[in-house]
Design a protein around this motif. Structure first.
Motif, PDB file in Angstrom:
ATOM      1  N   PHE A 236      -5.708   9.598 -31.466  1.00 10.88           N
ATOM      2  CA  PHE A 236      -5.175   9.381 -32.811  1.00 10.88           C
ATOM      3  C   PHE A 236      -4.601   7.972 -32.894  1.00 10.88           C
ATOM      4  N   VAL A 237      -5.002   7.223 -33.909  1.00  9.35           N
ATOM      5  CA  VAL A 237      -4.474   5.866 -34.088  1.00  9.35           C
ATOM      6  C   VAL A 237      -3.893   5.736 -35.493  1.00  9.35           C
ATOM      7  N   THR A 238      -2.846   4.918 -35.605  1.00  6.74           N
ATOM      8  CA  THR A 238      -2.199   4.744 -36.898  1.00  6.74           C
ATOM      9  C   THR A 238      -1.365   3.470 -36.892  1.00  6.74           C
ATOM     10  N   SER A 239      -0.784   3.141 -38.050  1.00  6.18           N
ATOM     11  CA  SER A 239       0.177   2.054 -38.220  1.00  6.18           C
ATOM     12  C   SER A 239      -0.455   0.669 -38.318  1.00  6.18           C
ATOM     13  N   GLU A 240      -1.731   0.544 -38.003  1.00  8.36           N
ATOM     14  CA  GLU A 240      -2.467  -0.699 -38.144  1.00  8.36           C
ATOM     15  C   GLU A 240      -3.862  -0.392 -38.667  1.00  8.36           C
ATOM     16  N   ARG A 241      -4.510  -1.400 -39.171  1.00  9.86           N
ATOM     17  CA  ARG A 241      -5.904  -1.224 -39.542  1.00  9.86           C
ATOM     18  C   ARG A 241      -6.739  -1.003 -38.288  1.00  9.86           C
ATOM     19  N   LEU A 242      -7.625  -0.022 -38.342  1.00  9.60           N
ATOM     20  CA  LEU A 242      -8.527   0.263 -37.228  1.00  9.60           C
ATOM     21  C   LEU A 242      -9.841  -0.481 -37.447  1.00  9.60           C
ATOM     22  N   PHE A 243     -10.152  -1.403 -36.525  1.00 10.23           N
ATOM     23  CA  PHE A 243     -11.409  -2.135 -36.612  1.00 10.23           C
ATOM     24  C   PHE A 243     -12.498  -1.386 -35.853  1.00 10.23           C
ATOM     25  N   GLU A 244     -13.740  -1.585 -36.287  1.00 10.39           N
ATOM     26  CA  GLU A 244     -14.860  -0.851 -35.693  1.00 10.39           C
ATOM     27  C   GLU A 244     -15.022  -1.152 -34.201  1.00 10.39           C
ATOM     28  N   ASN A 245     -14.771  -2.419 -33.803  1.00 13.47           N
ATOM     29  CA  ASN A 245     -14.911  -2.738 -32.380  1.00 13.47           C
ATOM     30  C   ASN A 245     -13.846  -2.035 -31.546  1.00 13.47           C
ATOM     31  N   GLN A 246     -12.624  -1.880 -32.113  1.00 15.59           N
ATOM     32  CA  GLN A 246     -11.578  -1.138 -31.416  1.00 15.59           C
ATOM     33  C   GLN A 246     -11.961   0.332 -31.287  1.00 15.59           C
ATOM     34  N   LYS A 247     -12.446   0.892 -32.381  1.00 13.86           N
ATOM     35  CA  LYS A 247     -12.843   2.307 -32.387  1.00 13.86           C
ATOM     36  C   LYS A 247     -13.930   2.563 -31.353  1.00 13.86           C
ATOM     37  N   ALA A 248     -14.937   1.687 -31.319  1.00 16.10           N
ATOM     38  CA  ALA A 248     -16.040   1.867 -30.370  1.00 16.10           C
ATOM     39  C   ALA A 248     -15.559   1.743 -28.928  1.00 16.10           C
ATOM     40  N   LEU A 249     -14.677   0.794 -28.673  1.00 13.13           N
ATOM     41  CA  LEU A 249     -14.191   0.580 -27.311  1.00 13.13           C
ATOM     42  C   LEU A 249     -13.352   1.749 -26.831  1.00 13.13           C
ATOM     43  N   ILE A 250     -12.414   2.213 -27.662  1.00 16.66           N
ATOM     44  CA  ILE A 250     -11.558   3.349 -27.295  1.00 16.66           C
ATOM     45  C   ILE A 250     -12.404   4.586 -27.035  1.00 16.66           C
ATOM     46  N   SER A 251     -13.357   4.827 -27.926  1.00 11.28           N
ATOM     47  CA  SER A 251     -14.222   6.001 -27.790  1.00 11.28           C
ATOM     48  C   SER A 251     -15.068   5.932 -26.525  1.00 11.28           C
ATOM     49  N   GLU A 252     -15.600   4.748 -26.231  1.00  8.73           N
ATOM     50  CA  GLU A 252     -16.448   4.577 -25.048  1.00  8.73           C
ATOM     51  C   GLU A 252     -15.663   4.785 -23.755  1.00  8.73           C
ATOM     52  N   VAL A 253     -14.517   4.136 -23.644  1.00  8.59           N
ATOM     53  CA  VAL A 253     -13.761   4.169 -22.391  1.00  8.59           C
ATOM     54  C   VAL A 253     -13.148   5.541 -22.132  1.00  8.59           C
ATOM     55  N   PHE A 254     -12.571   6.147 -23.172  1.00  6.49           N
ATOM     56  CA  PHE A 254     -11.888   7.433 -22.979  1.00  6.49           C
ATOM     57  C   PHE A 254     -12.798   8.635 -23.257  1.00  6.49           C
ATOM     58  N   ASN A 255     -14.046   8.348 -23.676  1.00  6.79           N
ATOM     59  CA  ASN A 255     -15.033   9.406 -23.888  1.00  6.79           C
ATOM     60  C   ASN A 255     -14.524  10.460 -24.879  1.00  6.79           C
ATOM     61  N   CYS A 256     -14.041   9.971 -26.030  1.00  8.56           N
ATOM     62  CA  CYS A 256     -13.508  10.887 -27.038  1.00  8.56           C
ATOM     63  C   CYS A 256     -13.643  10.256 -28.424  1.00  8.56           C
ATOM     64  N   PRO A 257     -13.613  11.069 -29.465  1.00  9.33           N
ATOM     65  CA  PRO A 257     -13.608  10.508 -30.820  1.00  9.33           C
ATOM     66  C   PRO A 257     -12.260   9.863 -31.125  1.00  9.33           C
ATOM     67  N   VAL A 258     -12.253   8.954 -32.103  1.00  9.78           N
ATOM     68  CA  VAL A 258     -11.035   8.284 -32.546  1.00  9.78           C
ATOM     69  C   VAL A 258     -10.728   8.731 -33.968  1.00  9.78           C
ATOM     70  N   ALA A 259      -9.540   9.269 -34.176  1.00 13.87           N
ATOM     71  CA  ALA A 259      -9.126   9.775 -35.486  1.00 13.87           C
ATOM     72  C   ALA A 259      -8.120   8.811 -36.107  1.00 13.87           C
ATOM     73  N   ASN A 260      -8.479   8.249 -37.243  1.00 15.72           N
ATOM     74  CA  ASN A 260      -7.621   7.273 -37.901  1.00 15.72           C
ATOM     75  C   ASN A 260      -6.585   7.976 -38.777  1.00 15.72           C
ATOM     76  N   GLY A 261      -5.387   7.421 -38.819  1.00 15.96           N
ATOM     77  CA  GLY A 261      -4.341   7.926 -39.699  1.00 15.96           C
ATOM     78  C   GLY A 261      -3.754   6.794 -40.502  1.00 15.96           C
ATOM     79  N   TYR A 262      -3.276   7.090 -41.706  1.00 10.83           N
ATOM     80  CA  TYR A 262      -2.730   6.042 -42.564  1.00 10.83           C
ATOM     81  C   TYR A 262      -1.406   6.513 -43.157  1.00 10.83           C
ATOM     82  N   GLY A 263      -0.377   5.694 -42.968  1.00  5.15           N
ATOM     83  CA  GLY A 263       0.928   6.030 -43.519  1.00  5.15           C
ATOM     84  C   GLY A 263       1.983   5.109 -42.950  1.00  5.15           C
ATOM     85  N   GLY A 264       3.238   5.476 -43.121  1.00  5.16           N
ATOM     86  CA  GLY A 264       4.329   4.668 -42.614  1.00  5.16           C
ATOM     87  C   GLY A 264       5.635   5.413 -42.727  1.00  5.16           C
TER      88      GLY A 264
END
Length: 451
Positions: A236-264
């Motif tokens: 789960f990621v939040t508090s910043e904009r999620l860029f596609e390269n970050q999403k792909a890297l996190i998913s690849e290394v940790f072998n899991c989907p990345v779920a974006n959240g938006y709020g504050g």
């Protein structure tokens, strides 16, 4: 079995002791998420009218505002009529002060946030708001087949979390199987230790800033450290904009989907991504409007500024609150079957990294939280000219005092080391060409290759 014990017994007991209604609210939200669009709209309108009646009676600021506008609270025929009320921004909240506090408010917690706008803000949060935010996040967590009690590794930087690591909280985190790693200092030594902690803990889910999780993932990839065998179900990621390269890297290394959240902390838990990709707005609690540069509401599909009304903030209301972020409302329903409205094209502000004198890569929030502590700072911008030279632009709300300046210098030097710190007092800080505010500008390139 242990997860079920935590989610159904220990955590509900914890929330009951804190006088939170999050458990019952989560059950309601898990039911209402399947309601059709018309039924959800009816629920939202009813809650909006009840909310308006409440704040018009008990909140001095809105009692006066309704009188000035000649409006009768609680009689909106549609949610869109909320546009009759003025927009709320940080300056208005600061100027209104205690006039925004309800005369029947229960215990309130003071929160400080500069957000990524660079404008520090103090506001109050009551138990109702906390309960709704917990319930909304809890619902979204369960969309991904994880629950409270599953092992959670959190990479975070809020002083609220980091300053309260006392024995009671450590015991609670141990019971709930949650481990916190600070996101402020991201040096090679820290990253190596984080990798070891993650492998040792073997979490079921990750939670943190996308920049921090992607930095950890990049380090693991560069050093050929396997993280794909830990059984992590979701990040789960939040508090910043999620860029596609970050999403792909996190998913690849940790072998899991990345779920974006938006709020504050100020606007609340606004939207979260489901496994089918839709960014669902917590519409039972939150009304989201998209406005143009003149403040006029925009239809779905058109990009503008995100404006939020949180219906669980009657004790310190957030009504048509300007977030400063850009997005648009979705025009279609998500294939997951939930009829919660969608938020798309989120252009939330990003948080930069900065480099300390000793080469440590640090989360910019480590400096921002220093400035958030000072109520007389109206606006700021941090400019890192070089590894050994940083400029700080300050717009002050009141006269400059030596104690505040000493506080800034001491804390900046503690984090950045032996650098030249120039503090400049200005009357206004210019925005970017896009109209958005960049609160941190680093002219120092971050080198990711530690090899």
């Amino acid at each position: 079995m242990y997860t079920k014990l935590v989610s159904s017994v220990l955590f509900p007991l914890h929330e009951q002791l804190k006088r939170h209604s999050s458990v019952a609210l989560r059950r309601e939200l898990e039911s209402s998420q399947w309601f059709n669009t018309d039924k959800l709209a009816a629920i939202q309108l009813h809650k909006l009218n009840q909310f308006m009646l409440n704040i018009a009676q008990h909140v001095p600021y809105y009692r006066g505002l309704f009188a000035d506008l000649g409006l009768t609270p609680g009689q909106f025929q549609s949610v869109s009529e909320i546009a009759q009320l003025p927009l709320l921004d940080k300056a208005t909240i600061r100027n209104a002060g205690q006039l925004l506090r309800a005369d029947n408010a229960g215990p309130l917690s003071l929160f400080n946030t500069g957000g990524s706008s660079g404008q520090p803000l103090q506001f109050m949060v009551g138990k109702q708001r906390k309960s709704h935010d917990i319930a909304a996040k809890w619902r979204a967590t369960r969309w991904w087949d994880v629950d409270i009690g599953d092992k959670e590794l959190v990479v975070w930087g809020s002083p609220i979390e980091l300053k309260t690591q006392d024995r009671l909280k450590q015991l609670r985190d141990t019971l709930f199987r949650s481990q916190l790693l600070p996101a402020f200092a991201m040096s090679e030594q820290h990253l190596k230790g984080y990798i070891e902690d993650i492998r040792r803990f073997a979490p079921t889910m990750l939670f943190g800033y996308p920049s921090s999780l992607s930095l950890i993932a990049r380090y693991a990839k560069l050093h050929n450290i396997t993280m794909s065998d830990l059984g992590i179900k979701v990040a789960f990621v939040t508090s910043e904009r999620l860029f596609e390269n970050q999403k792909a890297l996190i998913s690849e290394v940790f072998n899991c989907p990345v779920a974006n959240g938006y709020g504050g902390r100020d606007a609340g838990f606004i939207a979260h991504q489901c496994p089918q990709g839709g960014m669902h707005i917590s519409a039972e609690d939150i009304i989201v409007e998209i406005i143009d540069k003149l403040g006029n509401p925009l239809p779905a599909g058109e990009v503008g500024e995100v404006v939020v009304t949180h219906l669980a903030t009657a004790e310190f209301p957030f009504v048509r609150y300007r977030t400063g972020d850009l997005a648009c409302l979705g025009t279609d329903l998500c294939p997951c079957g939930r009829h919660l409205p969608l938020l798309e094209s989120i252009e939330g502000r990003t948080t930069d990294f900065i480099i300390a004198a000793d080469g440590t890569t640090m989360h910019a929030l480590s400096l921002i939280y220093v400035l958030r502590e000072l109520s007389n700072v109206a606006e700021f911008k941090i400019i890192q000219e070089s590894q050994f030279h940083t400029r700080l632009l300050l717009v002050m709300q009141s006269d400059v005092d030596n104690a505040s300046i000493d506080f800034i210098r001491r804390n900046f030097h503690q984090r950045l080391g032996d650098i030249q710190l120039d503090i400049e007092f200005v009357t206004q800080i210019p925005r970017e060409k896009s109209g958005k505010f960049k609160y941190v500008e680093s002219k120092v390139g971050v080198t990711w290759d530690y090899a």
